[in-house]
Design an enzyme around this catalytic site. Sequence first.
Site, PDB file in Angstrom:
ATOM      1  N   ALA A 103      10.407  -7.483  15.517  1.00 32.02           N
ATOM      2  CA  ALA A 103       9.749  -6.316  14.926  1.00 32.02           C
ATOM      3  C   ALA A 103       8.293  -6.185  15.347  1.00 32.02           C
ATOM      4  O   ALA A 103       7.601  -7.167  15.596  1.00 32.02           O
ATOM      5  CB  ALA A 103       9.820  -6.405  13.402  1.00 32.02           C
ATOM      6  N   ILE A 156       0.845  -1.197   0.000  1.00 34.80           N
ATOM      7  CA  ILE A 156       0.000   0.000   0.000  1.00 34.80           C
ATOM      8  C   ILE A 156       0.873   1.237   0.000  1.00 34.80           C
ATOM      9  O   ILE A 156       0.421   2.358   0.229  1.00 34.80           O
ATOM     10  CB  ILE A 156      -0.941  -0.086   1.225  1.00 34.80           C
ATOM     11  CG1 ILE A 156      -2.043   0.939   1.186  1.00 34.80           C
ATOM     12  CG2 ILE A 156      -0.187  -0.025   2.514  1.00 34.80           C
ATOM     13  CD1 ILE A 156      -3.046   0.746   2.308  1.00 34.80           C
ATOM     14  N   GLY A 157       2.163   1.033  -0.240  1.00 35.22           N
ATOM     15  CA  GLY A 157       3.109   2.135  -0.226  1.00 35.22           C
ATOM     16  C   GLY A 157       4.065   2.053   0.942  1.00 35.22           C
ATOM     17  O   GLY A 157       5.142   2.638   0.945  1.00 35.22           O
ATOM     18  N   GLN A 158       3.668   1.260   1.952  1.00 35.10           N
ATOM     19  CA  GLN A 158       4.470   1.188   3.175  1.00 35.10           C
ATOM     20  C   GLN A 158       5.758   0.401   2.975  1.00 35.10           C
ATOM     21  O   GLN A 158       6.679   0.507   3.777  1.00 35.10           O
ATOM     22  CB  GLN A 158       3.617   0.578   4.304  1.00 35.10           C
ATOM     23  CG  GLN A 158       3.503  -0.955   4.334  1.00 35.10           C
ATOM     24  CD  GLN A 158       2.573  -1.548   3.318  1.00 35.10           C
ATOM     25  OE1 GLN A 158       2.624  -1.210   2.139  1.00 35.10           O
ATOM     26  NE2 GLN A 158       1.724  -2.470   3.734  1.00 35.10           N
ATOM     27  N   GLY A 159       5.815  -0.423   1.921  1.00 36.36           N
ATOM     28  CA  GLY A 159       7.040  -1.169   1.651  1.00 36.36           C
ATOM     29  C   GLY A 159       6.991  -2.600   2.129  1.00 36.36           C
ATOM     30  O   GLY A 159       8.016  -3.242   2.295  1.00 36.36           O
ATOM     31  N   GLY A 205       3.200   1.557  10.858  1.00 37.08           N
ATOM     32  CA  GLY A 205       2.515   2.262   9.774  1.00 37.08           C
ATOM     33  C   GLY A 205       1.638   3.417  10.223  1.00 37.08           C
ATOM     34  O   GLY A 205       1.668   4.502   9.645  1.00 37.08           O
ATOM     35  N   GLU A 206       0.850   3.190  11.252  1.00 37.07           N
ATOM     36  CA  GLU A 206      -0.133   4.208  11.637  1.00 37.07           C
ATOM     37  C   GLU A 206       0.396   5.205  12.654  1.00 37.07           C
ATOM     38  O   GLU A 206      -0.028   6.359  12.689  1.00 37.07           O
ATOM     39  CB  GLU A 206      -1.350   3.514  12.271  1.00 37.07           C
ATOM     40  CG  GLU A 206      -2.034   2.517  11.385  1.00 37.07           C
ATOM     41  CD  GLU A 206      -2.942   1.622  12.206  1.00 37.07           C
ATOM     42  OE1 GLU A 206      -4.148   1.877  12.207  1.00 37.07           O
ATOM     43  OE2 GLU A 206      -2.456   0.680  12.854  1.00 37.07           O
TER      44      GLU A 206
END
Lengths: 785, 155, 297
Positions: free
Chosen positions: A737, A490-493, A741-742
């Site tokens: 990890a 979604i663009g986050q990688g 993201g948010e």
Amino acid sequence: MTIAPTKDKATTNIGVSKPRVDVREKVTGAAIFTDDVQFGAGLLHARAKRSPYAHALIKRIDISKAKALPGVKVVVTGEDFPNRTGLYLRDRFIFARDRVRFVGEAVAGVAAVSEEIADKAVDLIEVEYEPLPGVHDPVYGASSEAPLVHPDLGSYEWPNFIFPVPGTNISNHFKVRKGDVDSVWEKCAAVVEYTFRVPHVQHVPIEPHVAIAKVDDEGNVTLWASSQSPFAQRNLIAKSLDIPESKIRVIAPLIGGGFGCKAGVTMEAIPVAIALKAKGHPVKFRLTREEEFYTNFVRQGLVAQIKVGCDKDGNLLGLQNTMYWDGGGYTDYGVNITRAGGYSGSGPFDCPNVKVDSLCVYTNHPVGGAYRGFGMSEVHTGIVQAMDMLAEKIGMDRVEFLKKNVVQEGDKILTGMTMHKTGIKECIDKAAQAINWGVKEPNSAPNKLRGKGIAVMWKAPAMPPNAGSSALIKLNEDASVTVMIGGQEIGQGTFTAMAQIAAEALGVPFESVKVKGPIDTQYSPYEWQTVASRLTWSMGNAVRNAALDARRRILDMVAEAWGENVEDLDIKDGYVISYKTEESISLKNIVVYGIPKPNDEGWIGGPVVGSGNFMPTYVTGLDKETGQGERAVVHYTTGAQAVDLEVDLDTGQITILKAVSAFDVGKAINPDLVRAQIEGGFVQGMSSAIFEEMKLVNGHMQNPSFVDYRIATSADVPEKIEAIIVEAPQDDGPFGARGIGEHPMVPTIAALANAIYNATGVRVPHPPLSAEKIYLAMLDAGIVK
Amino acid sequence: MSFHRIILTVNGSTEQVDVPGNMTLLQMLREKLALTGTKNGCAAGECGACTVLMNGEPVNSCMVLAAECNGADIITIEGLARDGQLDVIQKTIIEQGGVQCGFCTPGMLISARALLNRNPHPKEEEIREALVGNLCRCTGYNRIVSAVKAAAEVQ
Amino acid sequence: MINPHPGLPELEYVMPASLDEASKFLIEHTGEAKPFMGGTDCFVRLRDGAWNLKYLVNVKGLDGTNEIRFDPKNGLTIGAAVPMNKIVSHPDINKHYPLLTEAARTVASYQLRSRATIGGNICNASPAGDTIGACIVYGGKLNVHSIKGKRLEPLASFFKGPGKTVLEPGDIVTSISFPLPPPNHVGRYIKLGRNKISDLAIVGVTVLGYPDSNAKSGYTFKIALASVAPVPLVPLKAEQILADKPLNENIISEAAQAAMDSCTPIDDVRSSARYRKYMIRNLTRQALTDVWQKIKK
């Protein structure tokens, strides 16, 4: 070739800023997004007839004129689709049936040979409404005077962790009761009581929603959608249309931003419903930017009545937070935002006495859904500003106050869960240090006031207790590795991070790992949704498990061929090596064809495929009356943000001189991608803090376009945005990890509001913190004349 | 509805297209020429995702009628790389991490290329000004600005 | 409910060979045809249904509408269809009419300025039009073509209300002409938007000042205010104060207050009237101060 064998586990793939795997196609225009998929001449175009009323009964719909228009192939209404649907609370229809509950709600759908004809046909549909009084404020909506938006609420279906109150507009009432708040206030040396209001905002992905559905003559449905949630969409559409999941295939190409609005189901069911009546034809439904603003999920508005108190040393004693969420006309997804807002409703603070009431209220506003942060920006806007006020009242430095009161490992948090290891204090220290906290800096000009602010945050992935992930890994003749996942880039990688995890767990070069879309429910393994900052952690675990499974298969094969023990073998850089014999063999060919036995006696092995999954199994339920339970959530990501800014006394405009964010990500799989999330998240937070508000008048959005819904541009962004990574490992995260993201936009409104207060002495508590609001507040306070 | 026959150059190749009067350049590129790298984000000249070069100048292709493009020279994102060699701005935006979801990227790169064409060594403020018409929701812009700076140094 | 069409509604694109032909066509199709230049506002109105047209009549390139002509004796003429970026980059305009450059540069984004025209910015008659103030203070007059012949329309009497002008069906604004600017003038356009740049003006303040021995103060200031009245506003009282009284900080503040008092802004989705009024005062004071600092040297 022989590789010097060593058991050294120094990683080459984790904690390394590998280049994105999806980037070349994105810079050349070759990347395929949903709107780019070609369907040929049989394509039909859909448009929706929408309600101009916020609340009304539908008395009559006449589609005859629309049907008669040449080029129109299908016209459908709510009559055709009687089932309710919804992610958590099943409260909505694909098309409104008996009544409409927000402006823009779809009441009918049209498919025609061109978008222009579909558009004209929509105008020809006649709908007769009987307007009803509306609910346009959540506090009023929760009261007994308010008209009911869903009189039949009691007959809906919901999961056991959602608590609707039938006979009211409250679709979820989540409570936390820890200690005894009511009796604590008199023991407090300082108490702050304040009501904060957060407006509705929109996600504003640059790609508007688009979905294409096709139904073949056997009734198999294929849906191409700009989607964060192909599996959830398959499931929800199946239920709402009485189609088995096996007959629905959702294909999700790359997605041009989502931020939560492309999770769950919103407009995607519409083209499917229409396509059922136009078998053989793909039916494309694309929202205009204007529709994007108010017909789909929005971030809910919030009214939060907060009371906090501490002793003379600044130790928090009581915290009460009553939240009225403006859920909109349907709260199928919003009920769980309310729940998340409830179980995290104290903010990241350790307090012995906590009372939280989080109420999801039906209103006649646009429908609330997931938005980056899932309620946490809204919650922190109030609670963190209240702490800033309390620190001042007790006369304590803000940083000292925060450090004294933030949650630490071993604390029993508001729900009774024991807090895990967290780096929040380190985040506070590093953010404060980076903006020279405590140092009063000079103004750049006489008509400026300068100030600093700091805010902390926490957020847990908000999801059902058993949201699962799975992954498949297959090896190819050339020793390349294909990772198959159901989580969306979604663009986050995430494709890049998964390639790194797979490479590391398997023992192959990063460059040999391929992770590609589209996500396809027919071939991709299951993933609940790409939401909640859960992929790196949850899907990462599944990918790691799949890679370990493939690795085990390879090592078993080679061990058998070489007559060695698996324990003496390893895979490094694409070669199986033996620590015992110093033998090595390339993965090439053997991972597909196997290894020949000596003397032409046959073969060992076969094509290697690894599978893995992950699902948290330890999340417990929470008591309906007290919100207490052993483990409310899987974990919390924490962080701090600090800003240094100036306020212009002539205009009220702010200039952010420096913004610093520090987050505890457990372990940064790809530090540069983590920093990119933190920077971009800060700017989205800043944009929502300063500019953004859906201006609703009786349910009608006054600014549904970029002309009047402004977001931050390249010229509005501070030049100095610093991202600091803190790593306190997550015990069940892949390589330690957890998600990020948010989180970066969660504390931003509070950080800016606190800094504006520090600069001017005037608190502008309710976002957007626009120049106008700041100036007029300064004017009313006599700071400017 | 009448059609206009137009002849134009798109990414160096000559095209002949029949277009109705209300068709925009954006629609023509995507629907008639299958050049889907140019994106539709608002159809109102606000987001910049549809930016292309028209006779060397960046335009919102949703704000240009296809019928006006007779004789025009159009460069889209698909025409930025030459013979498989990426333009320097494509390379630097990758290096600087200025791409996330990628939806604004084509328009952003066209605006950046246009800036570097008219001003090979822009100041930071000029870069930010040149990109205000290209909205990005993911990156926060600074890495894109860095990419333009880096490209100016290289080229 | 605001729910625009997904694309431009069905319409014909008409390319007349001359202005006469264009005017004739526009009269024959009154109410269903409009002259078409950059399209940047027009497309938005067509999509949202505010305009319901059958024809867009292209007037770009007809009889000098695309040209910029500067004559050191008579002044400047800018074709109505000249896009903003051409104005921003034109050396004669930059040198002799820098306030036009400054104002044109604040319109929207670079790529929109490739298309947006000065004629469109004026004829849309938005009280927020960024270049209108500069055109007013430079004494611009519109050259209008009609079937009855050509005529000049001074800007001072051109605007009749938001979106309304004195233009009649068949009228086509072909260019705007400016006299030579006052010697040693200094201009300033301060635009306040929600974003730092690129937004529409919540308020806009245009100031042009120059030494003038006919004025009691020794200086003349011309002021035009955007977004604070139904039409672009010239605050005459403020101008008078600056002409009559010896200039100092207090007089500038007095004039700024007069500018504020002359405004009749509205509350809208972009700003409250109250904020607009204070911003007019503060930004007029800022613009006047900037200009005065430069011209008194």
